[in-house]
Design a protein around this motif. Structure first.
Motif, PDB file in Angstrom:
ATOM      1  N   VAL A   1     -20.016  -1.566 -18.190  1.00  0.00           N
ATOM      2  CA  VAL A   1     -19.913  -1.393 -16.679  1.00  0.00           C
ATOM      3  C   VAL A   1     -18.846  -1.808 -16.104  1.00  0.00           C
ATOM      4  O   VAL A   1     -18.671  -2.160 -14.930  1.00  0.00           O
ATOM      5  CB  VAL A   1     -20.961  -2.747 -16.264  1.00  0.00           C
ATOM      6  N   THR A   2     -17.672  -1.611 -16.555  1.00  0.00           N
ATOM      7  CA  THR A   2     -16.267  -1.742 -16.218  1.00  0.00           C
ATOM      8  C   THR A   2     -15.918  -0.856 -14.866  1.00  0.00           C
ATOM      9  O   THR A   2     -15.581  -1.467 -13.837  1.00  0.00           O
ATOM     10  CB  THR A   2     -15.119  -1.210 -17.370  1.00  0.00           C
ATOM     11  N   GLY A   3     -16.638   0.456 -14.597  1.00  0.00           N
ATOM     12  CA  GLY A   3     -16.425   1.200 -13.721  1.00  0.00           C
ATOM     13  C   GLY A   3     -17.436   0.680 -12.468  1.00  0.00           C
ATOM     14  O   GLY A   3     -17.423   1.195 -11.526  1.00  0.00           O
ATOM     15  N   SER A   4     -18.480   0.129 -12.709  1.00  0.00           N
ATOM     16  CA  SER A   4     -19.377  -0.524 -11.772  1.00  0.00           C
ATOM     17  C   SER A   4     -19.157  -1.729 -11.357  1.00  0.00           C
ATOM     18  O   SER A   4     -20.061  -2.329 -10.494  1.00  0.00           O
ATOM     19  CB  SER A   4     -20.783  -0.599 -12.362  1.00  0.00           C
ATOM     20  N   LEU A   5     -18.233  -2.417 -11.591  1.00  0.00           N
ATOM     21  CA  LEU A   5     -18.057  -3.839 -11.102  1.00  0.00           C
ATOM     22  C   LEU A   5     -17.793  -3.930  -9.719  1.00  0.00           C
ATOM     23  O   LEU A   5     -18.392  -5.051  -9.060  1.00  0.00           O
ATOM     24  CB  LEU A   5     -16.473  -4.475 -12.030  1.00  0.00           C
ATOM     25  N   ARG A   6     -16.952  -3.095  -9.152  1.00  0.00           N
ATOM     26  CA  ARG A   6     -16.630  -3.087  -7.510  1.00  0.00           C
ATOM     27  C   ARG A   6     -18.027  -2.900  -6.735  1.00  0.00           C
ATOM     28  O   ARG A   6     -18.256  -3.334  -5.687  1.00  0.00           O
ATOM     29  CB  ARG A   6     -15.666  -1.961  -7.050  1.00  0.00           C
ATOM     30  N   LEU A   7     -18.835  -2.340  -7.448  1.00  0.00           N
ATOM     31  CA  LEU A   7     -20.226  -2.369  -6.602  1.00  0.00           C
ATOM     32  C   LEU A   7     -21.066  -3.289  -6.628  1.00  0.00           C
ATOM     33  O   LEU A   7     -22.117  -3.634  -5.835  1.00  0.00           O
ATOM     34  CB  LEU A   7     -21.221  -0.998  -7.285  1.00  0.00           C
ATOM     35  N   PHE A   8     -20.607  -4.338  -7.545  1.00  0.00           N
ATOM     36  CA  PHE A   8     -21.507  -5.856  -7.636  1.00  0.00           C
ATOM     37  C   PHE A   8     -20.364  -6.924  -7.284  1.00  0.00           C
ATOM     38  O   PHE A   8     -20.474  -7.803  -7.962  1.00  0.00           O
ATOM     39  CB  PHE A   8     -22.009  -5.960  -9.023  1.00  0.00           C
ATOM     40  N   GLY A   9     -19.637  -6.571  -6.482  1.00  0.00           N
ATOM     41  CA  GLY A   9     -18.502  -7.337  -5.979  1.00  0.00           C
ATOM     42  C   GLY A   9     -17.581  -8.067  -7.026  1.00  0.00           C
ATOM     43  O   GLY A   9     -17.084  -9.168  -7.003  1.00  0.00           O
ATOM     44  N   GLY A  10     -17.589  -7.249  -8.073  1.00  0.00           N
ATOM     45  CA  GLY A  10     -16.417  -7.655  -9.009  1.00  0.00           C
ATOM     46  C   GLY A  10     -16.871  -8.629 -10.030  1.00  0.00           C
ATOM     47  O   GLY A  10     -16.035  -8.911 -11.033  1.00  0.00           O
ATOM     48  N   GLN A  11     -18.228  -9.001 -10.120  1.00  0.00           N
ATOM     49  CA  GLN A  11     -18.783  -9.909 -11.011  1.00  0.00           C
ATOM     50  C   GLN A  11     -19.783  -9.183 -12.082  1.00  0.00           C
ATOM     51  O   GLN A  11     -20.887  -8.746 -11.540  1.00  0.00           O
ATOM     52  CB  GLN A  11     -19.600 -10.910 -10.070  1.00  0.00           C
TER      53      GLN A  11
END
Length: 394
Positions: free
Chosen positions: A111-121
């Motif tokens: 999920v490295t590429g998805s972190l920004r969609l979840f506030g980096g968390q």
């Protein structure tokens, strides 16, 4: 310096047994074994109520019966488990296309590429996955999070059942060191016994062992094992090719008007379009899934002239399919409605300009929904959609 990866391991809790208890409420809270009684039958899964008696997977069912005489024994219903597994993997696909399925009930996600969609968390992604699986299937998943596969899997194992645990880079050794050496990946019973003969019983013992002496006694695997003891694992998440992106929902009260169905189709098409664009995909085949009460499912498909990632294009094709089905029914009612996109391929350069207005509108909506939450900006047609039941999927 390369940024750390964000890896999640999801493992459903007593998956087959949990499905049986969910589908048969009278069995909840009672020891249950998936596997028929017989001289050649083995335990597929045991519920958590059966495990304190010593019942384990792959054990002969007659042995399980001896250990737990009160256990309920049920046959394997693989088609049912596959159906529920598909719902679980739909949740994974909403988070990332990088999914390595290990079985019907277990997977690694990068999920490295998805972190920004979840506030980096990464914890936010883990909580989302658990909550969505619970809402759609009424089942529990244990979720482990870390910067590699070894630690993510260990985190899910340590937190079972119904767990949520992250192993950070700062906490690796404090978690690993006290564990029995046999908990490490690739160290089986024979290797564990060999390490015990050398006085190596914990992961810390292995990590601090003299490398040369260890290699002489245990062979070439020793170097690999000591890397694992330090929490090092470079294996990538080996994702299969994305075959389809879909969204569906089951209604608490059947839809009985075309306007309601079209409104819900618009809502679902927006979710599909947003996910397709997030994954950088364009598809040619639009599929609409329709389920009449009580459980009669139909699908309708159409192939687009060229691949697209534009919500309006997906929705227009879906509307045509829905209207045709509706008009062909004597008393149309819908218990479930879904729409999906598949047959992914390259988007022709000409299409980039032909759909420029629709694509620009979609990207604006995507940015707003990412910033303020899904559904912050929707099409007017969506507003007619009423609330679904708790197991809505997207």
């Amino acid at each position: 310096m390369t940024a750390a990866r964000a890896i999640i391991h999801v493992d459903m809790d007593a998956f087959y047994a949990a499905i049986e208890q969910r589908d048969n409420p009278q069995w909840r809270g009672r020891p249950l074994v998936v596997g028929e009684l017989g001289p050649r039958s083995v335990v597929s899964t045991a519920s958590y109520e059966a495990r304190p008696f010593g019942v384990r997977s792959a054990m002969p069912t007659l042995t399980a019966k001896r250990l737990c005489p009160e256990a309920i024994f049920v046959p394997v219903r693989m088609s049912r488990y596959q159906e529920v597994s598909a719902q679980v993997f739909e949740v994974f696909a909403e988070v990332t296309p990088q999914i390595e399925g290990l079985s019907l009930d277990e997977a690694f996600l990068d999920v490295t590429g998805s972190l920004r969609l979840f506030g980096g968390q990464v914890e936010a992604i883990g909580r989302f996955i658990k909550a969505q699986i619970r809402a759609r299937t009424a089942l529990n998943a244990s979720v482990g999070m870390a910067h590699n596969k070894l630690l993510a899997k260990l985190a899910s194992e340590l937190s079972k059942p119904d767990g949520l645990l992250r192993i950070t880079q700062d906490s690796v050794q404090s978690i690993l060191d006290p564990l029995p050496v046999g908990r490490l990946w690739t160290i089986g019973k024979v290797a564990e016994a060999g390490l015990h003969r050398l006085g190596i019983r914990t992961v810390r013992d292995l990590r601090e062992a003299d490398a040369r002496r260890l290699a002489q006694a245990m062979g070439n695997q020793a170097v690999h094992w000591q890397r694992l003891a330090r929490g090092l694992d470079d294996r990538p998440v080996e994702a299969g090719e994305e075959k389809s992106v879909s969204a569906e929902t089951t209604f608490e009260t059947d839809l009985d008007t075309l306007d309601q169905a079209l409104a819900w189709l618009a809502r679902l098409a927006e979710r599909v379009g947003e996910r397709v664009r997030a994954h950088g995909l364009q598809g040619r085949t639009v599929t609409v899934k329709l389920r009449k009460p009580p459980f009669e499912t139909h699908t309708r498909q159409v192939t687009l002239v060229e691949p697209s990632d534009v919500t309006a294009v997906i929705l227009d094709a879906g509307r045509t399919l829905l209207r045709r089905w509706w008009q062909g029914e004597t008393t149309p009612r819908l218990r479930l409605l879904g729409i999906g996109l598949s047959s992914f391929g390259e988007l022709p350069q000409s299409s980039l300009f032909d759909n420029a207005a629709g694509r620009a509108q979609d990207h604006v909506a995507d940015r707003i929904n990412r910033k303020f939450g899904g559904g912050s900006l929707v099409r007017g047609a969506v507003l007619k959609a009423r609330k679904p039941r708790d197991d809505e999927s997207s």
